[in-house]
Scaffold this motif. Structure first.
Motif, PDB file in Angstrom:
ATOM      1  N   TYR B  77      30.055  39.212  10.057  1.00 46.79           N
ATOM      2  CA  TYR B  77      29.173  39.489  11.188  1.00 46.79           C
ATOM      3  C   TYR B  77      29.784  38.930  12.461  1.00 46.79           C
ATOM      4  O   TYR B  77      30.439  37.893  12.435  1.00 46.79           O
ATOM      5  CB  TYR B  77      27.802  38.843  10.965  1.00 46.79           C
ATOM      6  CG  TYR B  77      27.048  39.436   9.798  1.00 46.79           C
ATOM      7  CD1 TYR B  77      26.115  40.451   9.999  1.00 46.79           C
ATOM      8  CD2 TYR B  77      27.293  38.995   8.503  1.00 46.79           C
ATOM      9  CE1 TYR B  77      25.438  41.014   8.924  1.00 46.79           C
ATOM     10  CE2 TYR B  77      26.618  39.543   7.415  1.00 46.79           C
ATOM     11  CZ  TYR B  77      25.687  40.556   7.643  1.00 46.79           C
ATOM     12  OH  TYR B  77      25.027  41.115   6.574  1.00 46.79           O
ATOM     13  N   ILE B  78      29.573  39.649  13.557  1.00 45.29           N
ATOM     14  CA  ILE B  78      29.984  39.131  14.858  1.00 45.29           C
ATOM     15  C   ILE B  78      28.732  38.713  15.610  1.00 45.29           C
ATOM     16  O   ILE B  78      27.787  39.491  15.743  1.00 45.29           O
ATOM     17  CB  ILE B  78      30.752  40.188  15.678  1.00 45.29           C
ATOM     18  CG1 ILE B  78      32.083  40.528  15.000  1.00 45.29           C
ATOM     19  CG2 ILE B  78      30.998  39.676  17.106  1.00 45.29           C
ATOM     20  CD1 ILE B  78      32.880  41.614  15.722  1.00 45.29           C
ATOM     21  N   VAL B  79      28.700  37.455  16.037  1.00 45.56           N
ATOM     22  CA  VAL B  79      27.645  36.979  16.925  1.00 45.56           C
ATOM     23  C   VAL B  79      28.262  37.001  18.314  1.00 45.56           C
ATOM     24  O   VAL B  79      29.226  36.274  18.578  1.00 45.56           O
ATOM     25  CB  VAL B  79      27.191  35.554  16.570  1.00 45.56           C
ATOM     26  CG1 VAL B  79      26.116  35.086  17.531  1.00 45.56           C
ATOM     27  CG2 VAL B  79      26.714  35.497  15.118  1.00 45.56           C
ATOM     28  N   ALA B  80      27.757  37.880  19.176  1.00 43.10           N
ATOM     29  CA  ALA B  80      28.400  38.089  20.472  1.00 43.10           C
ATOM     30  C   ALA B  80      27.544  37.562  21.616  1.00 43.10           C
ATOM     31  O   ALA B  80      26.455  38.078  21.858  1.00 43.10           O
ATOM     32  CB  ALA B  80      28.693  39.579  20.674  1.00 43.10           C
ATOM     33  N   GLY B  81      28.027  36.534  22.282  1.00 48.13           N
ATOM     34  CA  GLY B  81      27.352  36.066  23.492  1.00 48.13           C
ATOM     35  C   GLY B  81      27.263  37.238  24.449  1.00 48.13           C
ATOM     36  O   GLY B  81      28.259  37.930  24.671  1.00 48.13           O
ATOM     37  N   LEU B  82      26.068  37.495  24.981  1.00 45.85           N
ATOM     38  CA  LEU B  82      25.865  38.658  25.856  1.00 45.85           C
ATOM     39  C   LEU B  82      26.896  38.670  26.974  1.00 45.85           C
ATOM     40  O   LEU B  82      27.043  37.702  27.717  1.00 45.85           O
ATOM     41  CB  LEU B  82      24.461  38.643  26.449  1.00 45.85           C
ATOM     42  CG  LEU B  82      23.321  39.058  25.528  1.00 45.85           C
ATOM     43  CD1 LEU B  82      21.981  38.869  26.228  1.00 45.85           C
ATOM     44  CD2 LEU B  82      23.496  40.498  25.063  1.00 45.85           C
ATOM     45  N   SER B  83      27.643  39.765  27.043  1.00 45.88           N
ATOM     46  CA  SER B  83      28.601  39.932  28.135  1.00 45.88           C
ATOM     47  C   SER B  83      28.419  41.325  28.711  1.00 45.88           C
ATOM     48  O   SER B  83      27.540  42.067  28.281  1.00 45.88           O
ATOM     49  CB  SER B  83      30.031  39.718  27.627  1.00 45.88           C
ATOM     50  OG  SER B  83      30.275  40.560  26.522  1.00 45.88           O
ATOM     51  N   LYS B  84      29.252  41.661  29.688  1.00 43.91           N
ATOM     52  CA  LYS B  84      29.079  42.930  30.404  1.00 43.91           C
ATOM     53  C   LYS B  84      28.982  44.120  29.460  1.00 43.91           C
ATOM     54  O   LYS B  84      29.608  44.147  28.404  1.00 43.91           O
ATOM     55  CB  LYS B  84      30.244  43.139  31.363  1.00 43.91           C
ATOM     56  CG  LYS B  84      30.268  42.153  32.518  1.00 43.91           C
ATOM     57  CD  LYS B  84      30.865  42.790  33.766  1.00 43.91           C
ATOM     58  CE  LYS B  84      31.245  41.747  34.799  1.00 43.91           C
ATOM     59  NZ  LYS B  84      32.580  41.138  34.543  1.00 43.91           N
ATOM     60  N   GLY B  85      28.204  45.115  29.850  1.00 43.12           N
ATOM     61  CA  GLY B  85      27.917  46.280  29.030  1.00 43.12           C
ATOM     62  C   GLY B  85      29.101  46.865  28.290  1.00 43.12           C
ATOM     63  O   GLY B  85      29.084  46.961  27.065  1.00 43.12           O
ATOM     64  N   GLU B  86      30.154  47.183  29.021  1.00 45.69           N
ATOM     65  CA  GLU B  86      31.264  47.876  28.359  1.00 45.69           C
ATOM     66  C   GLU B  86      31.943  46.988  27.316  1.00 45.69           C
ATOM     67  O   GLU B  86      32.388  47.471  26.282  1.00 45.69           O
ATOM     68  CB  GLU B  86      32.282  48.371  29.392  1.00 45.69           C
ATOM     69  CG  GLU B  86      33.037  47.256  30.083  1.00 45.69           C
ATOM     70  CD  GLU B  86      34.164  47.779  30.964  1.00 45.69           C
ATOM     71  OE1 GLU B  86      34.773  46.969  31.668  1.00 45.69           O
ATOM     72  OE2 GLU B  86      34.426  49.008  30.948  1.00 45.69           O
ATOM     73  N   LYS B  87      31.981  45.686  27.571  1.00 39.68           N
ATOM     74  CA  LYS B  87      32.620  44.783  26.598  1.00 39.68           C
ATOM     75  C   LYS B  87      31.827  44.783  25.297  1.00 39.68           C
ATOM     76  O   LYS B  87      32.383  44.913  24.204  1.00 39.68           O
ATOM     77  CB  LYS B  87      32.715  43.363  27.151  1.00 39.68           C
ATOM     78  CG  LYS B  87      33.764  43.196  28.234  1.00 39.68           C
ATOM     79  CD  LYS B  87      33.696  41.798  28.854  1.00 39.68           C
ATOM     80  CE  LYS B  87      34.646  41.641  30.022  1.00 39.68           C
ATOM     81  NZ  LYS B  87      36.050  41.446  29.590  1.00 39.68           N
ATOM     82  N   ARG B 110      26.308  30.767  29.320  1.00 38.58           N
ATOM     83  CA  ARG B 110      27.079  31.362  30.417  1.00 38.58           C
ATOM     84  C   ARG B 110      26.981  32.885  30.454  1.00 38.58           C
ATOM     85  O   ARG B 110      27.741  33.531  31.188  1.00 38.58           O
ATOM     86  CB  ARG B 110      28.539  30.928  30.332  1.00 38.58           C
ATOM     87  CG  ARG B 110      28.733  29.447  30.616  1.00 38.58           C
ATOM     88  CD  ARG B 110      30.189  29.064  30.568  1.00 38.58           C
ATOM     89  NE  ARG B 110      30.386  27.626  30.737  1.00 38.58           N
ATOM     90  CZ  ARG B 110      31.464  26.960  30.312  1.00 38.58           C
ATOM     91  NH1 ARG B 110      32.427  27.618  29.688  1.00 38.58           N
ATOM     92  NH2 ARG B 110      31.567  25.657  30.491  1.00 38.58           N
ATOM     93  N   SER B 111      26.070  33.460  29.662  1.00 37.91           N
ATOM     94  CA  SER B 111      25.892  34.916  29.734  1.00 37.91           C
ATOM     95  C   SER B 111      25.390  35.287  31.117  1.00 37.91           C
ATOM     96  O   SER B 111      24.359  34.765  31.559  1.00 37.91           O
ATOM     97  CB  SER B 111      24.877  35.385  28.685  1.00 37.91           C
ATOM     98  OG  SER B 111      25.422  35.299  27.389  1.00 37.91           O
ATOM     99  N   ILE B 112      26.128  36.175  31.795  1.00 38.59           N
ATOM    100  CA  ILE B 112      25.666  36.578  33.137  1.00 38.59           C
ATOM    101  C   ILE B 112      24.707  37.757  33.002  1.00 38.59           C
ATOM    102  O   ILE B 112      24.027  38.132  33.938  1.00 38.59           O
ATOM    103  CB  ILE B 112      26.856  36.966  34.044  1.00 38.59           C
ATOM    104  CG1 ILE B 112      27.745  38.009  33.356  1.00 38.59           C
ATOM    105  CG2 ILE B 112      27.674  35.730  34.395  1.00 38.59           C
ATOM    106  CD1 ILE B 112      28.877  38.510  34.224  1.00 38.59           C
ATOM    107  N   VAL B 113      24.675  38.339  31.803  1.00 42.26           N
ATOM    108  CA  VAL B 113      23.757  39.444  31.549  1.00 42.26           C
ATOM    109  C   VAL B 113      22.467  38.873  30.968  1.00 42.26           C
ATOM    110  O   VAL B 113      22.501  38.083  30.026  1.00 42.26           O
ATOM    111  CB  VAL B 113      24.372  40.433  30.537  1.00 42.26           C
ATOM    112  CG1 VAL B 113      23.380  41.530  30.198  1.00 42.26           C
ATOM    113  CG2 VAL B 113      25.667  41.016  31.092  1.00 42.26           C
ATOM    114  N   HIS B 114      21.326  39.243  31.571  1.00 41.10           N
ATOM    115  CA  HIS B 114      20.038  38.760  31.068  1.00 41.10           C
ATOM    116  C   HIS B 114      19.150  39.954  30.755  1.00 41.10           C
ATOM    117  O   HIS B 114      18.786  40.706  31.644  1.00 41.10           O
ATOM    118  CB  HIS B 114      19.361  37.856  32.098  1.00 41.10           C
ATOM    119  CG  HIS B 114      20.154  36.620  32.406  1.00 41.10           C
ATOM    120  ND1 HIS B 114      20.243  35.559  31.525  1.00 41.10           N
ATOM    121  CD2 HIS B 114      20.932  36.308  33.465  1.00 41.10           C
ATOM    122  CE1 HIS B 114      21.032  34.625  32.048  1.00 41.10           C
ATOM    123  NE2 HIS B 114      21.474  35.062  33.222  1.00 41.10           N
TER     124      HIS B 114
END
Lengths: 245, 245
Positions: B77-87, B110-114
């Motif tokens: 599983y990948i736990v992905a810290g929210l990052s920009k949409g395309e990433k 540090r997620s800039i996406v909320h």
């Protein structure tokens, strides 16, 4: 600290010109007294302080010279069958971060992208810029080289005689990359030949097997897009030799 | 052959409805007599022939049932810290091709996406669609699940008790992923926690080390973008257990 490619290196100074100077002055707006890091593709990096900003050049005094162990010890090249712009660009960006030594754009039979002459040169220049930016971002001290676009016949002369060629191929069902890597040495360059969107024609695979003694390999049962195959292959090769992860 | 997610499975037929039907009728313009492949996330795949196209459903008669060995045997599983949409989108697309079992979007410091509430649900639905499309493209028979967006405190309950947690961390200079993998078992799920663009704060790494017994690992000396780190990590994990390359 911001990183720059050194334009000219002196005894205890280095100079940044053209695009590097523009970026420092116009984009980053740095001034005398600011610290920067310069690299000159020799494996060394120089911590410097900006002492003077002239019209055509920025002069930095070298405070310290370092030779960081950041480059992969195995030379891995990606030979990429020409595919759509964005795919090529991110294979170059990601391949640079991961540690590739260079990328060779190849005119494959199923390449839907056709670039020749001036247009091909401009594209290569743009790709080299992407490799350069990714090198700075990943703190590399040796930028990967993006080669001129070549045809199958010209491929062999691009790399040293002792290069070990690998070609991931969907129709290769038995030989896995992992087992082929056990037969290879990190002392010699490794080149991974990746097909364009449509994959390779059987004749192309036969050609590299015969002319480059290339090993066709399977990356596993799941069908990977060309850019995913490139990233997975270089990651597995560098990982195998302890150069990643 | 075109691949579809089965909406309903009968004894010797399957039905495609909603988006799957739309895609078959409007985009691919298939008709009765055409062959298709259906999968239902059980690991089985069904080769069928279209027998009838109704207003709300397409009926396919099953000609053969297969259980292809296409899925990874290790659950990663990948736990992905929210990052920009395309990433996020391409981590989901590439992660699916490579063989991930699921992706958990995480609100990192540090997620800039909320994203919250309805917006978060819509985003997850969109991400699941991307995972579904990538599953078809890579011929998977079990789509990865995109989990609801969660916070650190909710992370543990997302996955089984015996999950082995790995957190690539730039400040981890000694412990390499390769050495940690030697201590892990493919019998239990593995979760790779990847930071957002800005990386993790030290307190977040300390928290997962304490609360999830997570192992912080280095991916090597080169700085990788968040999406590159995710791809490299899952490739190395699946490669280590013989599930890729």
């Amino acid at each position: 600290m911001n990183r720059f490619k050194v334009t000219e290196l002196g005894r205890d100074v280095f100079w940044l010109r053209d695009a590097e100077r523009e970026h420092l002055v116009r984009v980053l707006r740095l001034s005398p007294g600011d610290l920067v890091v310069g690299y000159d593709n020799t494996g060394r990096e120089y911590t410097g302080v900006i002492v003077n900003i002239e019209d055509k050049s920025v002069t930095c005094r070298i405070l310290s010279t370092d030779q960081p162990d950041v480059e992969a010890h195995t030379s891995v090249y990606i030979v990429a069958g020409l595919s759509k712009g964005e795919k090529m660009e991110w294979v170059i960006q990601k391949g640079t971060e991961l540690g590739m030594s260079g990328l060779i754009p190849l005119r494959a039979k199923r390449s839907i992208v056709h670039i020749e002459g001036k247009k091909a040169q401009d594209r290569v220049a743009r790709w080299q810029k992407i490799a350069s930016e990714a090198s700075k971002q990943s703190h590399r001290v040796q930028e990967p080289e993006v080669f001129e676009v070549c045809d199958w016949k010209e491929l062999k002369e691009q790399l040293p005689e002792d290069t070990q060629w690998i070609i991931p191929y969907e129709e290769e069902k038995t030989q896995r990359l992992a087992s082929v890597l056990k037969t290879m040495s990190s002392e010699h360059p490794i080149a991974i030949i990746i097909g364009p969107e449509g994959g390779f024609e059987e004749s192309e695979v036969a050609w590299v097997q015969e002319n480059l003694s290339a090993q066709s390999v399977s990356l596993g049962p799941r069908i990977l897009r060309t850019e995913t195959a490139a990233m997975a292959a270089i990651t597995l090769v560098l990982g195998h030799f302890g150069d990643l992860g």
